[in-house]
Write an enzyme that holds these catalytic residues in place. Structure first.
Site, PDB file in Angstrom:
ATOM      1  N   GLY A 207      -8.501  58.481  51.912  1.00  0.00           N
ATOM      2  CA  GLY A 207      -8.559  57.996  50.137  1.00  0.00           C
ATOM      3  C   GLY A 207      -9.807  58.582  49.653  1.00  0.00           C
ATOM      4  O   GLY A 207      -9.840  59.048  48.504  1.00  0.00           O
TER       5      GLY A 207
ATOM      6  N   GLY B 201     -11.109  46.570  52.493  1.00  0.00           N
ATOM      7  CA  GLY B 201     -11.548  48.026  52.808  1.00  0.00           C
ATOM      8  C   GLY B 201     -10.109  48.600  53.251  1.00  0.00           C
ATOM      9  O   GLY B 201     -10.152  50.003  53.666  1.00  0.00           O
TER      10      GLY B 201
ATOM     11  N   LYS C 136      -7.708  57.330  62.925  1.00  0.00           N
ATOM     12  CA  LYS C 136      -7.670  56.758  61.639  1.00  0.00           C
ATOM     13  C   LYS C 136      -6.052  57.293  61.298  1.00  0.00           C
ATOM     14  O   LYS C 136      -5.546  58.063  61.829  1.00  0.00           O
ATOM     15  CB  LYS C 136      -8.529  57.658  60.562  1.00  0.00           C
ATOM     16  CG  LYS C 136      -8.189  57.464  59.195  1.00  0.00           C
ATOM     17  CD  LYS C 136      -9.507  58.004  58.343  1.00  0.00           C
ATOM     18  CE  LYS C 136      -9.534  57.819  57.092  1.00  0.00           C
ATOM     19  NZ  LYS C 136      -9.197  56.339  56.626  1.00  0.00           N
TER      20      LYS C 136
ATOM     21  N   HIS D 115     -12.525  62.684  60.393  1.00  0.00           N
ATOM     22  CA  HIS D 115     -12.570  61.296  60.585  1.00  0.00           C
ATOM     23  C   HIS D 115     -11.854  61.413  62.232  1.00  0.00           C
ATOM     24  O   HIS D 115     -11.394  62.207  62.961  1.00  0.00           O
ATOM     25  CB  HIS D 115     -11.399  60.370  59.854  1.00  0.00           C
ATOM     26  CG  HIS D 115     -12.048  60.027  58.541  1.00  0.00           C
ATOM     27  ND1 HIS D 115     -11.964  60.919  57.596  1.00  0.00           N
ATOM     28  CD2 HIS D 115     -12.810  58.976  58.375  1.00  0.00           C
ATOM     29  CE1 HIS D 115     -12.608  60.402  56.494  1.00  0.00           C
ATOM     30  NE2 HIS D 115     -13.072  59.197  57.037  1.00  0.00           N
TER      31      HIS D 115
END
Ligand code: NAP
Length: 223
Positions: A142, A72, A136, A132
């Site tokens: 993405g 991920g 982050k 977010h």
């Protein structure tokens, strides 16, 4: 199946929680307990939720000790040669921008919208806004970049970093007399953990090489 989990942070810890609940054998690796050659040999699949650069640094070790990988890690460009190296090593690698299976539905919504040329006449303005948590590292996310690709037309992408927001994405298509909106809200990081586990179970049945999670999910779900 014995899973090596790389990363015990916000997302890796959720993968470990789910494994414990489902009685799946697993070991957690992190900066104080790094992955090693022998550790890789003792596991059947690797699930990694570490920063992109960390994943890149581990690449030579992983390719030397092949096993299926579910990654991920975001904010990284993997080498162009990765697919060839994976095929040579006979190992599948599933990379996810977003391990939500619900994202495959969003992709379908964009596909449908792109078939309606009337929406692309004058005066329509598209925007994507993503929010977010403050830790982050990459922006735009993405997922926001992928939505932009799925839309395939001019689209302004903006980002916001607030508190511990797991992941909000909003697409707004503003016409002169109407607005079309697509919204996806990740409510709990278990969403990504369960998608990654789903991919780990799939990894034994797919060919060697580099695969995007969303392509595999779309195919497997018959969408
Ligand atoms: N694709 C998706 O669906 C999805 C969803 C969520 C997150 N992500 C991505 O996954 C990555 C991790 O996210 P997160 O929110 O879980 O991050 P996080 O909470 O910061 O956790 C990062 C983990 O990486 C570990 N780590 C750092 N350096 C390491 C090293 N050299 N060796 C081994 N482990 C190391 C840390 O270990 P320590 O605990 O020892 O510090 C920590 O456990 C990010 O790139 C994020 O964008 C992707």
């Amino acid at each position: 199946m014995k899973i090596a989990i790389l990363g015990r942070g916000k997302t890796g810890s959720k993968v470990a929680e789910l494994c414990s609940e489902k009685n799946i054998s697993h070991t957690v690796f992190h900066s104080q307990n790094p992955l090693t050659e022998s550790a890789l040999k003792e596991h059947d699949v690797l699930i990694a939720f570490v920063p992109g650069q960390v994943m890149l640094d581990y690449l030579p070790l992983i390719l030397k000790n092949p096993l299926p990988v579910v990654s991920g890690a975001t904010g990284v460009d993997f080498p162009d040669t990765l697919d060839t190296s994976l095929k040579e090593a006979q190992m599948p690698w599933i990379q996810g921008h977003n391990f939500s299976l619900g994202m495959t539905i969003v992709k379908k919504l964009f596909d449908v919208m792109n078939k309606a040329p009337i929406l692309f006449e004058d005066q329509w303005q598209a925007t994507i806004h993503e929010i977010h948590h403050t830790q982050k590292l990459d922006a735009p996310s993405g997922t926001a970049l992928r939505w932009g690709e799925w839309f395939g037309h001019d689209c302004n992408i903006t980002s916001e970093r607030v508190g511990d927001i797991v992941g909000d994405h909003a697409f707004t298509f503003e016409g002169p007399y109407e607005t079309i909106s697509i919204q996806h809200t990740a409510k709990d990081r278990r969403l990504f953990a369960s998608g990654a586990l789903w991919a780990a179970q799939l990894s034994g049945r797919i060919t060697a090489g580099f695969h995007w999670f969303e392509h595999l999910a779309t195919k497997e779900l018959g969408l």
